[in-house]
Design an enzyme around this catalytic site. Structure first.
Site, short mmCIF file in Angstrom:
data_model
loop_
_atom_site.label_atom_id
_atom_site.label_comp_id
_atom_site.label_asym_id
_atom_site.label_seq_id
_atom_site.Cartn_x
_atom_site.Cartn_y
_atom_site.Cartn_z
N ASP A 31 1.03 -1.21 0.09
CA ASP A 31 -0.09 0.02 -0.23
C ASP A 31 0.88 1.35 -0.03
O ASP A 31 1.94 1.30 0.64
CB ASP A 31 -1.00 0.14 1.19
CG ASP A 31 -1.96 -0.88 1.02
OD1 ASP A 31 -2.69 -1.04 -0.05
OD2 ASP A 31 -2.23 -1.90 2.12
N ARG A 193 -10.58 -22.74 3.21
CA ARG A 193 -11.86 -23.27 2.43
C ARG A 193 -12.15 -24.71 2.98
O ARG A 193 -13.09 -25.22 2.47
CB ARG A 193 -11.41 -23.26 0.82
CG ARG A 193 -10.48 -24.09 0.52
CD ARG A 193 -10.33 -23.93 -0.98
NE ARG A 193 -9.08 -24.55 -1.54
CZ ARG A 193 -8.93 -25.87 -1.93
NH1 ARG A 193 -10.36 -26.52 -1.91
NH2 ARG A 193 -7.78 -26.58 -1.99
N TRP A 200 -2.95 -36.15 7.95
CA TRP A 200 -1.73 -35.74 8.51
C TRP A 200 -1.66 -34.49 9.00
O TRP A 200 -0.91 -34.02 9.94
CB TRP A 200 -0.58 -36.32 7.57
CG TRP A 200 -0.26 -35.33 6.41
CD1 TRP A 200 -1.15 -34.85 5.38
CD2 TRP A 200 1.01 -35.36 6.06
NE1 TRP A 200 -0.45 -34.27 4.38
CE2 TRP A 200 1.13 -34.49 4.77
CE3 TRP A 200 2.36 -35.61 6.45
CZ2 TRP A 200 2.01 -34.03 4.03
CZ3 TRP A 200 3.63 -35.25 5.60
CH2 TRP A 200 3.34 -34.51 4.57
N ASP A 201 -2.78 -33.47 8.34
CA ASP A 201 -2.66 -32.17 9.00
C ASP A 201 -2.90 -32.14 10.20
O ASP A 201 -2.36 -31.41 11.16
CB ASP A 201 -3.69 -31.51 8.19
CG ASP A 201 -3.46 -30.99 6.98
OD1 ASP A 201 -3.27 -29.83 6.12
OD2 ASP A 201 -3.33 -32.05 5.97
N ASN A 237 -7.97 -39.51 3.90
CA ASN A 237 -7.50 -38.31 3.56
C ASN A 237 -8.16 -37.27 4.14
O ASN A 237 -7.66 -36.26 4.55
CB ASN A 237 -7.68 -38.68 2.09
CG ASN A 237 -6.81 -37.46 1.20
OD1 ASN A 237 -6.40 -37.44 -0.10
ND2 ASN A 237 -6.34 -36.12 1.91
N ARG A 246 -8.95 -43.73 0.19
CA ARG A 246 -7.70 -43.25 0.27
C ARG A 246 -7.36 -42.78 1.88
O ARG A 246 -8.29 -42.25 2.45
CB ARG A 246 -7.79 -41.85 -0.47
CG ARG A 246 -6.30 -41.42 -0.80
CD ARG A 246 -6.58 -40.06 -1.48
NE ARG A 246 -7.42 -40.04 -2.67
CZ ARG A 246 -8.13 -38.89 -3.29
NH1 ARG A 246 -7.48 -37.85 -2.83
NH2 ARG A 246 -8.59 -38.96 -4.29
N GLY A 362 -0.13 -37.38 0.92
CA GLY A 362 -0.27 -36.19 1.43
C GLY A 362 0.27 -35.03 0.46
O GLY A 362 0.42 -33.75 0.51
N ASP A 364 0.66 -34.02 -2.49
CA ASP A 364 -0.29 -33.50 -3.77
C ASP A 364 -0.05 -32.29 -4.44
O ASP A 364 -0.63 -31.43 -3.81
CB ASP A 364 -1.60 -34.20 -3.79
CG ASP A 364 -2.17 -33.43 -2.45
OD1 ASP A 364 -1.65 -33.16 -1.67
OD2 ASP A 364 -3.42 -32.82 -2.39
N GLU A 558 -1.02 -21.52 3.98
CA GLU A 558 -0.62 -22.91 4.05
C GLU A 558 0.84 -23.35 3.61
O GLU A 558 1.29 -24.16 4.16
CB GLU A 558 -1.45 -23.48 2.83
CG GLU A 558 -1.39 -24.86 2.59
CD GLU A 558 -2.18 -25.19 1.20
OE1 GLU A 558 -2.78 -26.29 1.28
OE2 GLU A 558 -2.09 -24.65 0.28
#
Length: 622
Positions: A31, A193, A200-201, A237, A246, A362, A364, A558
């Site tokens: 800014d 989201r 595994w998170d 997953n 999975r 994990g 991916d 992330e």
């Protein structure tokens, strides 16, 4: 010090108008405002001048909170708070709660509004094995106007799961009886989201929860792991219908070991979970021909055929294009017919066996595993399973007098120690490369190492399966090839040098950095006595998180681009945790955890340097 601002909305809008020049509802280093704003205490008429991007963005965040709370007293200590203390406090006091969900009457509304709920009628799938859950959720159908409960068969097939792709939904998790009602066992989502529990998170999130004194939530993660194994056959997953085929990297035992460090946790609680860990080990990982291979080591191997359901149209265009040409169809039409199985192509199906298995890992996606994952005894999965075997041995020895019964079999600590010794020897035989000073995945189909240089080479340090010579080579030869200013990258730059330019950039490769890779590295370095190097690597990562939060309105994403030391990531799926208005309320799960974990280990001098954002290059050699 607190000051009174009678018209919060007026001050808020004036600050935005003056300082948020790009109108993204944040105050960042990009800014072009004057970076100076005057506050006037309505009671004393004393002026307080706030200057600089960081403090102005803090002011914006605090004013946003006051607007929500409808109060007019501003705590200046929060505006002027040092960056490290502010980030850590927000994680501890706010972010974990913001990321917590339950699947029950209270929590369903938020989950059913999820942007990934594609059904016209949002659907919750409940296992027929969970009779209490079926009854509870069926009763809830009348409380929600647009909501359906569907019951999964007790023994469903892969073909049955495929039929759910046209009617996807969330999968139920555990319920617990409270004083007045059944309630959902809470889980913590990664962030942004996501409204589902990821495998595994959740372990790394659990580490952060334990550090921040939220034992009940950490234990709740274990409860939901147990529920998934019993009702869905595996730790998923994530708890969505299209993930039923999975699993994810196995870290359940590591969570149990961490939880049991609190002496108040009962032996009976551990017993139930240890039984389930052993059940998962035997039925998910050690079935020959599935995830167990002829070498005696394991692989990731998801079930299902064809494109993974969750991937948006266009993601696989580089793969599908030659097949669309082969069948003389426009690419979208070919994709549609392939998804519906109107067209069956064995070669393309095999590609997606590897792709689905890669998503189970994990990672991916990464060039390490594309079109090869199911052929690999990967270093990561075998390090995780070695740790399972060592953990189970430890828990039986220390909590059950060296005798434990599960599934009709009596186990001793030595039984699991023998399994670990076998795996350790096999990993070192097939995966260790003395010349490179690294561990590589072993291609058991072609009987050779797959020499892609990935951060998973450090997982044996974390699992404790290296000898001192191997650890020394990993630290002195391998590690420097991964280090950037802000930590280690998912792979080396050299490992992706031969990848064609028209292939999509893979988010788990160079130049991107991820929290789980950092955290496992730190623990591995500490395991082998490389304490100074651990301090350095922790500083690098926490500096990166702190720098981005200071410069970008508290953003905790992330993942990061380590080449640019930035949260601005344009590979594949972009980044999560960067879209918010005025204030970041949740950060991102495993990055939050890495911050709290790193601060617990980092020495006080380095914490001081972090607050001043001293560059890693000024403290360490890159």
């Amino acid at each position: 010090m607190k000051i009174t601002l009678n018209n919060i909305e007026k001050v808020f809008q004036e600050l935005l108008f003056q300082e948020d020049t790009d109108q993204d509802k944040k105050i960042t280093k990009e800014d072009k405002g004057p970076k100076r704003f005057v506050l006037i205490d309505e009671k004393t008429k004393v002026e307080k001048v706030i200057t600089g991007t960081y403090h102005l963005s803090n002011l914006l965040q605090e004013l946003a909170l006051l607007r929500e709370q409808k109060v007019n007293e501003l705590d200046l200590s929060h505006v002027e708070e040092a960056p490290v203390e502010r980030i850590s406090r927000k994680i501890r006091e706010d972010y974990w709660d913001e990321l917590t969900r339950t699947i029950d009457k209270k929590g369903l509304a938020q989950i059913l509004e999820d942007e990934k709920t594609a059904n016209e009628v949002p659907t919750l799938y409940v296992s027929a094995k969970d009779e209490v859950g079926v009854s509870y959720f069926k009763d809830l159908e009348k409380d929600f106007k647009n909501f359906k409960v569907a019951v999964l068969p007790k023994d469903y097939s892969v073909d049955y799961v495929d039929t759910l792709n046209t009617k996807p939904g969330i999968l139920a998790l555990a319920l617990e009886q409270k004083v007045y009602s059944l309630q959902g066992v809470p889980f913590v989502v990664p962030g942004g989201r996501f409204n589902e529990m990821y495998g595994w998170d959740s372990y790394f999130i659990g580490v952060g929860l334990l550090i921040d004194g939220q034992m009940e939530k950490a234990m709740a993660i274990a409860e939901n792991f147990k529920y998934q194994i019993i009702h869905y056959g595996k730790i998923l997953n994530a708890n969505r219908s299209y993930y039923l085929t999975r699993t994810q990297p196995p870290l359940y035992s590591s969570l149990l070991v961490s939880v049991m460090k609190d002496r108040k946790v009962s032996r009976e609680w551990l017993k139930k979970h240890l039984e389930t860990v052993i059940l998962e080990y035997n039925t998910v990982w050690m079935v020959q021909g599935n995830r167990l291979t002829p070498t005696g080591l394991n692989r990731y191997k998801a079930d299902g055929v064809g494109m993974p359901f969750e991937v948006e149209p266009g993601h696989f265009d580089d793969i599908l294009a030659p097949y669309a040409t082969k069948y003389n169809l426009p690419i979208r039409e070919f994709e549609k017919q392939y998804l519906s199985r109107s067209i069956v192509d064995d070669e393309l199906d095999l590609y997606f066996v590897h792709d689905r298995s890669m998503r189970e890992s994990g990672h991916d996606t990464t060039n390490r595993l594309i079109n090869t994952c199911a052929n690999l005894n990967s270093v990561d999965i075998n390090s995780f399973l070695y740790k399972y075997e060592k953990d189970i041995s430890y828990l039986i020895k220390n909590y059950f007098e060296d005798s434990f019964q599960a599934e009709g079999t009596t186990y001793t600590s030595q039984d699991w120690g023998n399994k670990a010794t076998f795996r350790k020897n096999k990993i070192n035989e097939l995966c260790w490369n003395e010349a490179a000073g690294m561990y590589f995945d072993y291609d058991f189909v072609n009987k050779k190492q797959f020499t892609f240089e990935a951060a998973t080479t450090f997982f044996p340090l974390w699992a404790g399966l290296c000898d001192e010579n191997q650890a020394k080579k990993l630290v002195e030869i391998a590690l420097p090839q991964f280090i950037q200013s802000g930590g280690i990258t998912g792979s080396t730059k050299a490992s992706i040098a031969g990848v064609p330019e028209d292939v999509p950039q893979r988010q788990w490769d160079y130049p991107f950095g991820w929290a789980p890779h950092q955290m496992l590295l730190w623990e591995g370095l500490i395991n082998y006595g490389y304490l100074d190097k651990a301090q350095e690597m922790i500083y690098r990562w926490l500096w990166l998180i702190t720098k981005n939060a200071v410069e970008y309105n508290g953003t905790i994403p992330e993942k990061f681009n380590l080449e640019t030391s930035s949260h601005k990531v344009f590979a594949e799926y972009g980044n999560v945790g960067i879209e918010f208005d005025y204030i970041s309320k949740e950060g991102f799960g495993w990055v939050n955890a890495s911050y709290q974990y790193g601060l617990q280990i980092l020495n006080d001098d380095f914490k001081t340097q972090l607050n001043s954002l001293t560059l890693p290059e000024d403290l360490f050699k890159v």
